[in-house]
Write a protein that holds these residues in place. Structure first.
Motif, PDB file in Angstrom:
ATOM      1  N   VAL A  10     -17.264  13.386  30.525  1.00  0.00           N
ATOM      2  CA  VAL A  10     -15.894  13.453  31.031  1.00  0.00           C
ATOM      3  C   VAL A  10     -14.881  12.772  30.110  1.00  0.00           C
ATOM      4  CG1 VAL A  10     -16.600  13.602  33.450  1.00  0.00           C
ATOM      5  CG2 VAL A  10     -16.175  11.362  32.441  1.00  0.00           C
ATOM      6  N   HIS A  11     -15.331  12.273  28.966  1.00  0.00           N
ATOM      7  CA  HIS A  11     -14.456  11.460  28.136  1.00  0.00           C
ATOM      8  C   HIS A  11     -13.772  12.203  26.983  1.00  0.00           C
ATOM      9  CE1 HIS A  11     -15.953   8.070  30.340  1.00  0.00           C
ATOM     10  NE2 HIS A  11     -17.179   8.394  30.017  1.00  0.00           N
ATOM     11  N   SER A  12     -14.311  13.340  26.565  1.00  0.00           N
ATOM     12  CA  SER A  12     -13.725  14.042  25.414  1.00  0.00           C
ATOM     13  C   SER A  12     -12.257  14.356  25.663  1.00  0.00           C
ATOM     14  CB  SER A  12     -14.476  15.340  25.124  1.00  0.00           C
ATOM     15  OG  SER A  12     -15.747  15.058  24.605  1.00  0.00           O
ATOM     16  N   GLY A  13     -11.460  14.055  24.643  1.00  0.00           N
ATOM     17  CA  GLY A  13     -10.037  14.336  24.719  1.00  0.00           C
ATOM     18  C   GLY A  13      -9.235  13.275  25.448  1.00  0.00           C
ATOM     19  N   LYS A  14      -9.899  12.281  26.014  1.00  0.00           N
ATOM     20  CA  LYS A  14      -9.164  11.214  26.704  1.00  0.00           C
ATOM     21  C   LYS A  14      -8.445  10.361  25.672  1.00  0.00           C
ATOM     22  CE  LYS A  14     -10.729  12.166  30.819  1.00  0.00           C
ATOM     23  NZ  LYS A  14      -9.982  12.839  31.802  1.00  0.00           N
TER      24      LYS A  14
ATOM     25  N   VAL B 110     -13.768  11.680  21.038  1.00  0.00           N
ATOM     26  CA  VAL B 110     -14.283  12.983  20.615  1.00  0.00           C
ATOM     27  C   VAL B 110     -15.774  13.162  20.891  1.00  0.00           C
ATOM     28  CG1 VAL B 110     -12.513  13.363  18.874  1.00  0.00           C
ATOM     29  CG2 VAL B 110     -14.625  12.202  18.223  1.00  0.00           C
ATOM     30  N   GLY B 111     -16.515  12.089  21.085  1.00  0.00           N
ATOM     31  CA  GLY B 111     -17.946  12.239  21.339  1.00  0.00           C
ATOM     32  C   GLY B 111     -18.705  10.993  20.974  1.00  0.00           C
ATOM     33  N   ILE B 112     -19.970  11.190  20.610  1.00  0.00           N
ATOM     34  CA  ILE B 112     -20.812  10.087  20.167  1.00  0.00           C
ATOM     35  C   ILE B 112     -21.404  10.451  18.809  1.00  0.00           C
ATOM     36  CG2 ILE B 112     -21.352   9.208  22.465  1.00  0.00           C
ATOM     37  CD1 ILE B 112     -24.021  10.685  22.305  1.00  0.00           C
ATOM     38  N   ASP B 113     -21.689   9.427  18.011  1.00  0.00           N
ATOM     39  CA  ASP B 113     -22.255   9.688  16.688  1.00  0.00           C
ATOM     40  C   ASP B 113     -23.780   9.772  16.754  1.00  0.00           C
ATOM     41  OD1 ASP B 113     -23.263   7.055  16.688  1.00  0.00           O
ATOM     42  OD2 ASP B 113     -21.753   6.314  15.280  1.00  0.00           O
ATOM     43  N   ASP B 114     -24.412   9.901  15.597  1.00  0.00           N
ATOM     44  CA  ASP B 114     -25.864  10.059  15.540  1.00  0.00           C
ATOM     45  C   ASP B 114     -26.622   8.841  16.059  1.00  0.00           C
ATOM     46  OD1 ASP B 114     -25.543  12.580  14.477  1.00  0.00           O
ATOM     47  OD2 ASP B 114     -25.834  11.926  12.395  1.00  0.00           O
ATOM     48  N   TYR B 115     -25.943   7.723  16.202  1.00  0.00           N
ATOM     49  CA  TYR B 115     -26.585   6.497  16.678  1.00  0.00           C
ATOM     50  C   TYR B 115     -26.211   6.180  18.122  1.00  0.00           C
ATOM     51  CZ  TYR B 115     -27.438   6.128  11.720  1.00  0.00           C
ATOM     52  OH  TYR B 115     -27.838   6.393  10.428  1.00  0.00           O
ATOM     53  N   GLY B 116     -25.422   7.047  18.754  1.00  0.00           N
ATOM     54  CA  GLY B 116     -25.044   6.853  20.146  1.00  0.00           C
ATOM     55  C   GLY B 116     -23.764   6.067  20.344  1.00  0.00           C
ATOM     56  N   PHE B 117     -23.048   5.758  19.257  1.00  0.00           N
ATOM     57  CA  PHE B 117     -21.793   5.019  19.378  1.00  0.00           C
ATOM     58  C   PHE B 117     -20.639   5.973  19.673  1.00  0.00           C
ATOM     59  CE2 PHE B 117     -24.187   2.241  16.359  1.00  0.00           C
ATOM     60  CZ  PHE B 117     -24.361   1.179  17.228  1.00  0.00           C
ATOM     61  N   LEU B 118     -19.669   5.494  20.422  1.00  0.00           N
ATOM     62  CA  LEU B 118     -18.498   6.282  20.770  1.00  0.00           C
ATOM     63  C   LEU B 118     -17.689   6.604  19.519  1.00  0.00           C
ATOM     64  CD1 LEU B 118     -16.874   7.317  23.284  1.00  0.00           C
ATOM     65  CD2 LEU B 118     -15.551   5.213  23.096  1.00  0.00           C
ATOM     66  N   GLN B 119     -17.236   7.857  19.411  1.00  0.00           N
ATOM     67  CA  GLN B 119     -16.386   8.269  18.307  1.00  0.00           C
ATOM     68  C   GLN B 119     -14.982   8.560  18.817  1.00  0.00           C
ATOM     69  OE1 GLN B 119     -18.675  11.631  16.709  1.00  0.00           O
ATOM     70  NE2 GLN B 119     -18.836  10.452  14.821  1.00  0.00           N
ATOM     71  N   VAL B 120     -14.001   8.097  18.068  1.00  0.00           N
ATOM     72  CA  VAL B 120     -12.606   8.361  18.404  1.00  0.00           C
ATOM     73  C   VAL B 120     -11.905   8.946  17.185  1.00  0.00           C
ATOM     74  CG1 VAL B 120     -12.488   6.547  20.157  1.00  0.00           C
ATOM     75  CG2 VAL B 120     -11.860   5.995  17.807  1.00  0.00           C
TER      76      VAL B 120
ATOM     77  N   VAL C 178     -11.975  10.614  12.203  1.00  0.00           N
ATOM     78  CA  VAL C 178     -12.905  10.171  13.239  1.00  0.00           C
ATOM     79  C   VAL C 178     -13.610   8.901  12.785  1.00  0.00           C
ATOM     80  CG1 VAL C 178     -14.997  10.792  14.515  1.00  0.00           C
ATOM     81  CG2 VAL C 178     -13.250  12.525  14.087  1.00  0.00           C
ATOM     82  N   GLU C 179     -13.687   7.929  13.673  1.00  0.00           N
ATOM     83  CA  GLU C 179     -14.448   6.717  13.394  1.00  0.00           C
ATOM     84  C   GLU C 179     -15.261   6.345  14.620  1.00  0.00           C
ATOM     85  OE1 GLU C 179     -12.510   2.800  13.171  1.00  0.00           O
ATOM     86  OE2 GLU C 179     -10.669   3.757  13.859  1.00  0.00           O
ATOM     87  N   SER C 180     -16.375   5.664  14.382  1.00  0.00           N
ATOM     88  CA  SER C 180     -17.217   5.182  15.471  1.00  0.00           C
ATOM     89  C   SER C 180     -16.795   3.773  15.841  1.00  0.00           C
ATOM     90  CB  SER C 180     -18.687   5.176  15.041  1.00  0.00           C
ATOM     91  OG  SER C 180     -19.128   6.489  14.777  1.00  0.00           O
ATOM     92  N   VAL C 181     -16.809   3.484  17.120  1.00  0.00           N
ATOM     93  CA  VAL C 181     -16.551   2.120  17.574  1.00  0.00           C
ATOM     94  C   VAL C 181     -17.876   1.552  18.070  1.00  0.00           C
ATOM     95  CG1 VAL C 181     -14.094   2.383  18.049  1.00  0.00           C
ATOM     96  CG2 VAL C 181     -15.717   2.985  19.807  1.00  0.00           C
ATOM     97  N   HIS C 182     -18.191   0.381  17.594  1.00  0.00           N
ATOM     98  CA  HIS C 182     -19.495  -0.228  17.852  1.00  0.00           C
ATOM     99  C   HIS C 182     -19.389  -1.336  18.890  1.00  0.00           C
ATOM    100  CE1 HIS C 182     -21.327   1.836  14.394  1.00  0.00           C
ATOM    101  NE2 HIS C 182     -20.099   1.786  13.933  1.00  0.00           N
ATOM    102  N   PRO C 183     -20.491  -1.632  19.563  1.00  0.00           N
ATOM    103  CA  PRO C 183     -20.450  -2.627  20.638  1.00  0.00           C
ATOM    104  C   PRO C 183     -20.494  -4.078  20.155  1.00  0.00           C
ATOM    105  CG  PRO C 183     -22.653  -1.762  20.452  1.00  0.00           C
ATOM    106  CD  PRO C 183     -21.794  -0.978  19.490  1.00  0.00           C
ATOM    107  N   ASP C 184     -20.365  -4.303  18.869  1.00  0.00           N
ATOM    108  CA  ASP C 184     -20.431  -5.668  18.345  1.00  0.00           C
ATOM    109  C   ASP C 184     -19.079  -6.365  18.460  1.00  0.00           C
ATOM    110  OD1 ASP C 184     -19.233  -4.036  16.509  1.00  0.00           O
ATOM    111  OD2 ASP C 184     -20.318  -4.822  14.789  1.00  0.00           O
ATOM    112  N   GLY C 185     -18.641  -6.555  19.664  1.00  0.00           N
ATOM    113  CA  GLY C 185     -17.372  -7.229  19.891  1.00  0.00           C
ATOM    114  C   GLY C 185     -16.270  -6.298  20.343  1.00  0.00           C
TER     115      GLY C 185
END
Length: 126
Positions: free
Chosen positions: A70-74, A89-99, A106-113
């Protein structure tokens, strides 16, 4: 990880609210779900998805995942409430959120902070 909002209507919506809405719109009489029933059904489906993943890899499960995603395009903000606008836009090959941020791609945002506040549509990358 993941969680389900079974009975709490706030701050968003719960599964049983959706069942009530469906019953009203469709004239059905589906019963409300209990947490233990939902857990049992979820584990059964999860076992099947794990089998598919082990056999076919990520591409075996991602089409189904995105079907219900439900998150694409938000639209979200990066860094602060006044920060640049980005779109999920989705998730990357490692499961991280992509914006996708305008002009940066497009960049991935990681859970490290990183911080994600769903109610304020805010992502703060580290």
């Amino acid at each position: 990880g993941f969680g389900f909002n079974v009975n709490n209507s706030n701050p968003t919506i719960c599964i049983n609210d959706l069942i009530k809405k469906f019953n009203k719109e469709e004239g059905t009489k589906l019963k409300a779900l209990t947490a233990d029933c939902l857990i049992a059904r979820t584990v059964t489906v999860l076992e099947r998805l794990i089998d598919i993943f082990q056999e076919k890899g990520p591409n075996g499960v991602l089409p189904r995942y995105y079907k219900y995603w439900v998150h694409s395009g938000k639209q979200v903000r990066l860094h602060s409430e006044e920060g640049p606008i980005a779109w999920i836009v989705g998730i990357d090959d490692y499961g991280f959120l992509q914006v996708h941020e305008e002009g940066k791609g497009v960049e991935s945002v990681h859970p490290d902070g990183n911080s994600f506040d769903m109610l304020r549509n805010l992502i703060i990358p580290k």
